[in-house]
Design a protein around this motif. Structure first.
Motif, PDB file in Angstrom:
ATOM      1  N   VAL A 238       8.128  -6.414   2.840  1.00  0.00           N
ATOM      2  CA  VAL A 238       9.268  -5.979   2.027  1.00  0.00           C
ATOM      3  C   VAL A 238       9.318  -6.740   0.706  1.00  0.00           C
ATOM      4  O   VAL A 238       9.587  -6.168  -0.352  1.00  0.00           O
ATOM      5  CB  VAL A 238      10.589  -6.161   2.808  1.00  0.00           C
ATOM      6  N   LEU A 239       9.035  -8.038   0.751  1.00  0.00           N
ATOM      7  CA  LEU A 239       9.075  -8.861  -0.457  1.00  0.00           C
ATOM      8  C   LEU A 239       7.803  -8.742  -1.299  1.00  0.00           C
ATOM      9  O   LEU A 239       7.805  -9.107  -2.470  1.00  0.00           O
ATOM     10  CB  LEU A 239       9.311 -10.330  -0.082  1.00  0.00           C
ATOM     11  N   SER A 240       6.732  -8.244  -0.682  1.00  0.00           N
ATOM     12  CA  SER A 240       5.454  -8.092  -1.403  1.00  0.00           C
ATOM     13  C   SER A 240       4.880  -6.704  -1.134  1.00  0.00           C
ATOM     14  O   SER A 240       3.808  -6.560  -0.533  1.00  0.00           O
ATOM     15  CB  SER A 240       4.460  -9.167  -0.948  1.00  0.00           C
ATOM     16  N   PRO A 241       5.564  -5.653  -1.581  1.00  0.00           N
ATOM     17  CA  PRO A 241       5.126  -4.283  -1.257  1.00  0.00           C
ATOM     18  C   PRO A 241       3.752  -3.923  -1.810  1.00  0.00           C
ATOM     19  O   PRO A 241       3.083  -3.033  -1.286  1.00  0.00           O
ATOM     20  CB  PRO A 241       6.227  -3.412  -1.891  1.00  0.00           C
ATOM     21  N   GLU A 242       3.330  -4.624  -2.873  1.00  0.00           N
ATOM     22  CA  GLU A 242       2.046  -4.319  -3.487  1.00  0.00           C
ATOM     23  C   GLU A 242       0.873  -4.967  -2.760  1.00  0.00           C
ATOM     24  O   GLU A 242      -0.287  -4.632  -3.013  1.00  0.00           O
ATOM     25  CB  GLU A 242       2.048  -4.771  -4.956  1.00  0.00           C
ATOM     26  N   LYS A 243       1.165  -5.891  -1.844  1.00  0.00           N
ATOM     27  CA  LYS A 243       0.106  -6.610  -1.140  1.00  0.00           C
ATOM     28  C   LYS A 243      -0.211  -5.953   0.216  1.00  0.00           C
ATOM     29  O   LYS A 243       0.651  -5.319   0.832  1.00  0.00           O
ATOM     30  CB  LYS A 243       0.507  -8.069  -0.906  1.00  0.00           C
ATOM     31  N   LYS A 244      -1.452  -6.154   0.655  1.00  0.00           N
ATOM     32  CA  LYS A 244      -1.823  -5.735   2.000  1.00  0.00           C
ATOM     33  C   LYS A 244      -1.441  -6.870   2.942  1.00  0.00           C
ATOM     34  O   LYS A 244      -1.865  -8.014   2.748  1.00  0.00           O
ATOM     35  CB  LYS A 244      -3.323  -5.455   2.070  1.00  0.00           C
ATOM     36  N   VAL A 245      -0.605  -6.566   3.929  1.00  0.00           N
ATOM     37  CA  VAL A 245      -0.095  -7.584   4.844  1.00  0.00           C
ATOM     38  C   VAL A 245      -0.571  -7.288   6.257  1.00  0.00           C
ATOM     39  O   VAL A 245      -0.396  -6.173   6.762  1.00  0.00           O
ATOM     40  CB  VAL A 245       1.452  -7.643   4.815  1.00  0.00           C
ATOM     41  N   TRP A 246      -1.185  -8.283   6.881  1.00  0.00           N
ATOM     42  CA  TRP A 246      -1.619  -8.159   8.268  1.00  0.00           C
ATOM     43  C   TRP A 246      -0.763  -9.048   9.163  1.00  0.00           C
ATOM     44  O   TRP A 246      -0.388 -10.164   8.776  1.00  0.00           O
ATOM     45  CB  TRP A 246      -3.064  -8.625   8.453  1.00  0.00           C
ATOM     46  N   LEU A 247      -0.506  -8.584  10.371  1.00  0.00           N
ATOM     47  CA  LEU A 247      -0.002  -9.434  11.447  1.00  0.00           C
ATOM     48  C   LEU A 247      -1.235  -9.821  12.254  1.00  0.00           C
ATOM     49  O   LEU A 247      -1.924  -8.952  12.794  1.00  0.00           O
ATOM     50  CB  LEU A 247       1.017  -8.691  12.311  1.00  0.00           C
TER      51      LEU A 247
END
Length: 305
Positions: free
Chosen positions: A70-79
């Protein structure tokens, strides 16, 4: 491969791929050693948003990865480990929250950050254990519905007697398990030790503590204190981290039961496999959830700094 060999490969691959690794303080020491940042759930997400990296691997639980997205919508985020959840974040759903709101008309809804992004869409602001008092004090509304942890909520309410609080009967299944009897036993075994506890603990435990604060607050207090012995009343990984950070001091767990298996399920190999493209889960959230949760989270940033 040895632990050291895996760590070296992770360090190499994350640099090549321009990936930032975030580790919650409840992760193991071997994971913290390859992380770019270690902290609580809010600190991790803010750090990710400030980073220039293209991708982020969250070594924590699902709601933390969601907050990061949510805070970094432009980034690819993995769990890093897709099965890592949070029982407290999952104990309240939208339908139940809407019912609670209907039962408390006129109340501002304050969500602990340990909630799903979907739930945050129905809340006015979210808070962390370290910012909850400050943020609630700044709300214009004097009536607050605090979800989902009543222990943290009551801790905040005691600091703000001028406001009226209502609570949901939830809580962290790990922190809530320790009792005053556990404190008595630990103090008997270590009479010279200070008791440092998280506000997610029961009120009877909080009242016996020498210090009450967030995970990072507990760690900072222990590091700076002239005292040499401490009983740690939060997730037992903090005992290990403080032992590494302060080898001249002694740290004891308040209870062996203060072990979060959801946090422990993430391993060094999960990070390795994520970077290899054979593990982890890319976090994607619907546009309405990104917008609604974003409003709630950005309000926290605005009021809490």
């Amino acid at each position: 491969m040895t632990v050291q060999e895996i760590q070296q490969e992770i360090l190499r691959m994350k640099k090549e791929q321009d990936v930032c690794i975030l580790a919650h303080a409840y992760q193991g020491q071997e994971i913290l050693e390859v992380a770019d940042y270690m902290g609580d759930s809010y600190g991790l997400s803010v750090q990710a948003s400030k980073s220039n990296c293209k991708g982020v691997i969250m070594c924590g639980v699902r709601f933390m990865a969601e907050t990061c997205k949510v805070l970094s919508p432009e980034k690819k985020v993995w769990l890093a480990n897709p099965t890592a959840g949070c029982p407290m974040a999952e104990q309240l759903d939208l339908e139940s929250l809407r019912k609670l709101k209907a039962e408390h008309p006129g109340y501002a809804v304050v969500a602990y950050i340990n909630t799903t992004s979907e739930l945050k869409t129905e809340c006015d602001v979210c808070v962390t254990s370290s910012s909850a008092v400050q943020i609630c004090s700044k709300l214009d509304n004097d009536k607050i519905l605090f979800i989902p942890d009543p222990n943290l909520g009551r801790f905040v309410a005691e600091k703000l007697p001028e406001k009226e609080f209502a609570f949901y009967k939830g809580g962290c299944p790990r922190h809530i398990i320790v009792s005053a009897q556990d404190v008595e036993k630990a103090k008997k075994a270590h009479p010279d030790a200070l008791l440092l506890v998280h506000p997610e603990c029961r009120q009877e435990v909080v009242e016996l503590a020498d210090y009450v604060g967030s995970t990072t607050g507990i760690m900072e207090y222990a590091k700076k204190s002239p005292n040499k012995e401490f009983i740690i009343g939060t997730e037992n990984s903090i005992v290990e981290h403080l032992q590494f950070a302060c080898p001249d001091k002694q740290f004891y767990p308040l209870s062996v039961m203060l072990t979060c298996m959801n946090m422990k399920i993430t391993t060094l190999m999960d990070i390795y496999n994520c970077l290899k493209g054979t593990g982890g889960e890319v976090i994607e959230l619907p546009e309405n959830v990104m917008e609604g949760a974003g409003r709630c989270i950005h309000r926290m940033v605005e009021l809490g700094g």
